[in-house]
Scaffold this motif. Sequence first.
Motif, mmCIF file in Angstrom:
data_model
loop_
_atom_site.group_PDB
_atom_site.id
_atom_site.type_symbol
_atom_site.label_atom_id
_atom_site.label_comp_id
_atom_site.label_asym_id
_atom_site.label_seq_id
_atom_site.Cartn_x
_atom_site.Cartn_y
_atom_site.Cartn_z
ATOM 1 N N SER A 2 0.818 -1.201 0.000
ATOM 2 C CA SER A 2 0.000 0.000 0.000
ATOM 3 C C SER A 2 0.861 1.265 0.000
ATOM 4 N N ILE A 3 1.943 1.247 0.802
ATOM 5 C CA ILE A 3 2.862 2.392 0.794
ATOM 6 C C ILE A 3 4.227 1.889 0.333
ATOM 7 N N VAL A 4 4.780 2.548 -0.668
ATOM 8 C CA VAL A 4 6.134 2.199 -1.111
ATOM 9 C C VAL A 4 6.965 3.475 -1.147
ATOM 10 N N LEU A 5 7.962 3.517 -0.284
ATOM 11 C CA LEU A 5 8.890 4.655 -0.249
ATOM 12 C C LEU A 5 10.230 4.176 -0.784
ATOM 13 N N GLU A 6 10.759 4.884 -1.763
ATOM 14 C CA GLU A 6 12.040 4.470 -2.347
ATOM 15 C C GLU A 6 13.051 5.598 -2.258
ATOM 16 N N ASP A 7 14.002 5.419 -1.359
ATOM 17 C CA ASP A 7 15.124 6.344 -1.232
ATOM 18 C C ASP A 7 14.669 7.804 -1.128
ATOM 19 N N VAL A 8 13.649 8.056 -0.304
ATOM 20 C CA VAL A 8 13.103 9.414 -0.221
ATOM 21 C C VAL A 8 13.997 10.313 0.637
ATOM 22 N N VAL A 9 14.049 11.562 0.232
ATOM 23 C CA VAL A 9 14.874 12.558 0.921
ATOM 24 C C VAL A 9 14.060 13.825 1.128
ATOM 25 N N HIS A 10 14.111 14.327 2.342
ATOM 26 C CA HIS A 10 13.676 15.714 2.596
ATOM 27 C C HIS A 10 14.620 16.274 3.663
ATOM 28 N N ARG A 11 15.491 17.152 3.234
ATOM 29 C CA ARG A 11 16.495 17.719 4.137
ATOM 30 C C ARG A 11 16.069 19.150 4.472
ATOM 31 N N TYR A 12 15.977 19.457 5.780
ATOM 32 C CA TYR A 12 15.609 20.826 6.173
ATOM 33 C C TYR A 12 16.786 21.752 5.924
ATOM 34 N N PRO A 13 16.509 22.908 5.337
ATOM 35 C CA PRO A 13 17.621 23.828 5.102
ATOM 36 C C PRO A 13 18.239 24.279 6.427
ATOM 37 N N GLY A 14 19.524 24.425 6.424
ATOM 38 C CA GLY A 14 20.207 24.881 7.643
ATOM 39 C C GLY A 14 20.685 23.737 8.492
ATOM 40 N N SER A 15 19.732 22.999 9.097
ATOM 41 C CA SER A 15 20.121 21.943 10.042
ATOM 42 C C SER A 15 20.660 20.708 9.329
ATOM 43 N N GLY A 16 20.210 20.454 8.110
ATOM 44 C CA GLY A 16 20.621 19.241 7.410
ATOM 45 C C GLY A 16 19.897 18.009 7.919
ATOM 46 N N GLN A 17 18.994 18.195 8.910
ATOM 47 C CA GLN A 17 18.230 17.059 9.433
ATOM 48 C C GLN A 17 17.025 16.791 8.540
ATOM 49 N N GLY A 18 16.350 15.697 8.808
ATOM 50 C CA GLY A 18 15.161 15.351 8.031
ATOM 51 C C GLY A 18 15.178 13.877 7.721
ATOM 52 N N VAL A 19 14.686 13.526 6.540
ATOM 53 C CA VAL A 19 14.741 12.143 6.065
ATOM 54 C C VAL A 19 15.793 12.110 4.973
ATOM 55 N N LEU A 20 16.814 11.286 5.162
ATOM 56 C CA LEU A 20 17.994 11.390 4.303
ATOM 57 C C LEU A 20 18.237 10.120 3.495
ATOM 58 N N GLY A 21 17.230 9.651 2.802
ATOM 59 C CA GLY A 21 17.402 8.457 1.987
ATOM 60 C C GLY A 21 16.812 7.254 2.693
ATOM 61 N N LEU A 22 15.521 7.083 2.532
ATOM 62 C CA LEU A 22 14.818 6.048 3.302
ATOM 63 C C LEU A 22 13.909 5.250 2.375
ATOM 64 N N SER A 23 13.994 3.940 2.492
ATOM 65 C CA SER A 23 13.116 3.066 1.708
ATOM 66 C C SER A 23 12.327 2.175 2.658
ATOM 67 N N LEU A 24 11.040 2.076 2.403
ATOM 68 C CA LEU A 24 10.181 1.292 3.303
ATOM 69 C C LEU A 24 8.925 0.900 2.542
ATOM 70 N N GLN A 25 8.432 -0.292 2.818
ATOM 71 C CA GLN A 25 7.172 -0.716 2.221
ATOM 72 C C GLN A 25 6.225 -1.145 3.336
ATOM 73 N N VAL A 26 4.992 -0.724 3.232
ATOM 74 C CA VAL A 26 3.992 -1.107 4.230
ATOM 75 C C VAL A 26 2.809 -1.723 3.483
ATOM 76 N N ALA A 27 2.447 -2.923 3.900
ATOM 77 C CA ALA A 27 1.358 -3.630 3.210
ATOM 78 C C ALA A 27 0.009 -3.175 3.739
ATOM 79 N N ARG A 28 -1.010 -3.432 2.965
ATOM 80 C CA ARG A 28 -2.377 -3.160 3.417
ATOM 81 C C ARG A 28 -2.634 -3.983 4.687
ATOM 82 N N GLU A 29 -3.328 -3.395 5.625
ATOM 83 C CA GLU A 29 -3.679 -4.017 6.910
ATOM 84 C C GLU A 29 -2.471 -4.186 7.825
ATOM 85 N N GLU A 30 -1.319 -3.671 7.408
ATOM 86 C CA GLU A 30 -0.134 -3.793 8.266
ATOM 87 C C GLU A 30 0.048 -2.512 9.078
#
Lengths: 377, 250
Positions: A2-30
């Motif tokens: 149901s959810i497929v994340l492939e190497d997603v990135v969102h880096r906050y300007p300045g701090s460099g924190q955030g999501v820095l390359g993340l892959s995850l799959q979540v099945a329906r009903e999971e």
Amino acid sequence: MSIVLEDVVHRYPGSGQGVLGLSLQVAREELVSVIGASGCGKSTLLRLVAGLLPLQQGALAIDGQAMDRVPAWKRPVGMVFQSYALFRHLDVLDNVAYGLRMRQVDRARSRSRALAVLESVGMAEHAARRVDQLSGGQQQRVALARALAFGPSVLLLDEPLAALDAHLRARLCDEIRDAHRRSGAATLLVTHDQQEAMMLADRVAVMDRGRLVQVDTPRRLYERPATLEVARFVGHANLLPARVVGPGRVRCAFGDLLAPTQAHAPDTAVTLLVRPEAVQPDPPADAPNRLGGRLTRERFLGPTSRWDFAVPGPTPGHETVLLCEGPRYARHAISLEPERLLLLEAQPLPAGMGATASPPVASSPSPPPTLDTGGSA
Amino acid sequence: MIVALYLVYLLLPIALLALGSVGEVWTNTLLPTGVTLRWFGELAADASFRRAFGTSLIVALATCVGTALLAVPLAYALHHRAGRAGALAARLLAALPVAVPALTLGFGYILVFSSDALPWLGSLPLLVAAHVVLTLPYMTQAVLADLRHLGLRELEACAATLGAGPWAQFATVALPSMRHSLVTGSVMVVALSIGEFQLSNLIASFSHRTYPVVLLQAFYGATGYACAATVVLLVLALLAAAVPARGTGA
């Protein structure tokens, strides 16, 4: 999936924190719980899935459909915010019906559906009340009902129980689990409470500095943490620097111990993980990994107790304190069950994390051995 | 104790004005002597006061509507650009009434709107527009403070996940959430507009003089007459402030 994340990135300007390359799959009903230290990117991950933050890199798909260019209000995603974000100018029923009204469901049908969802979370009798007249637990139920009312295929829960007391949290955990099962939605739950995460989830994802460190079932995560960070974060852990000295044997501050060393070659530096409940109090004299010492602190927790046991070594005048758990305290000796010990990769253990070696009982030129107990005692 | 002293300091002149408005004679005495409603009768009979009363009400209410129409989108935009630039803009806006006195604004208006190109000096719309300029920062600040306090970003994010697009977020979440600050802001705007003298005195034409401008004349006459005119101004301000409060259901 149901959810497929492939190497997603969102880096906050300045701090460099955030999501820095993340892959995850979540099945329906999971239901997947996401845990990690503050600022590791847990809530950012939810906001990316909800469309409240843009993907800077990578891809996101929900029910097989790419979401990269789909705005938040067109995604099949319901979200419960940490603050609940209930609309104070609407009563309970209209709050729950809001998502249906925004999807052009007529007023009568949306209110009837909202009432049915309120019924399912035990809030139907409060339908006409103002939201600021509700308790924290009731507000949480309304927020959950509102997120589920329009039948989203993805449910996002951002620390939904953080504002509640422990007793209510335990009760609402079951209600969240039930509501998730009824909805059949793929669910991502962010929490800083590892017990809550393990209790609710089919799988637990541990995040560290914007990346996933391990995604596994709660049991495997606890019993087979992939890294020291995971071991520290999930449950309590005594972590001791050690070295493999031969098949089935390691050497640490207490001397030689029996441990499962199959995955490690002799003379490899490792970190020995001892869970508090792997410690047996006052074992027979011939028990393996028997260590003499003294009880230094008792904490009665009702059905169990947590206690500190100081073991002498490695040099005269030094003690290493182990955090132990079980229904009764050890008075003179403990044993570490060999099959429940785990060897992890060797890493320098930062000082000052949880309980460490006790101060020297006698003056000694050598520093005390480091002992790391992850989690909070 | 300090609060009591402050209240005495605040209320004593009002009480003396009220007393003076029904006093027959008040010359060289601590308090007026005799009781009469004559001054109010004379005031009601004065056509210029009646007209000014009506003008002040119209200007105050029109100012209230105009200010609300401008302040809501302005505060909303400032709130959503709450970076350094947004914060600076909000601070500048808050300082505007102090930094630019009504007198300065009035002289500017005389220069600009008495020209052949823009011959609007003395018109009612210009008077209302001037009052809007003067009161806009107060209303904007009231709404902005409310938006910050409400956590509007989270509410709008939540509305978005529930299917509300940007316009629906504004109309169904942001706007209803601002209702309390709109009420308090409106009361403030009306009170300021009703009592405004400097700018109105400079730019209002004879036929559009507001109540405070006409009131000044009363002080050249009998004390009781001046007191009655001032009491009417006070009542007028209270009445006008009550209208937006009632209209928005507060």
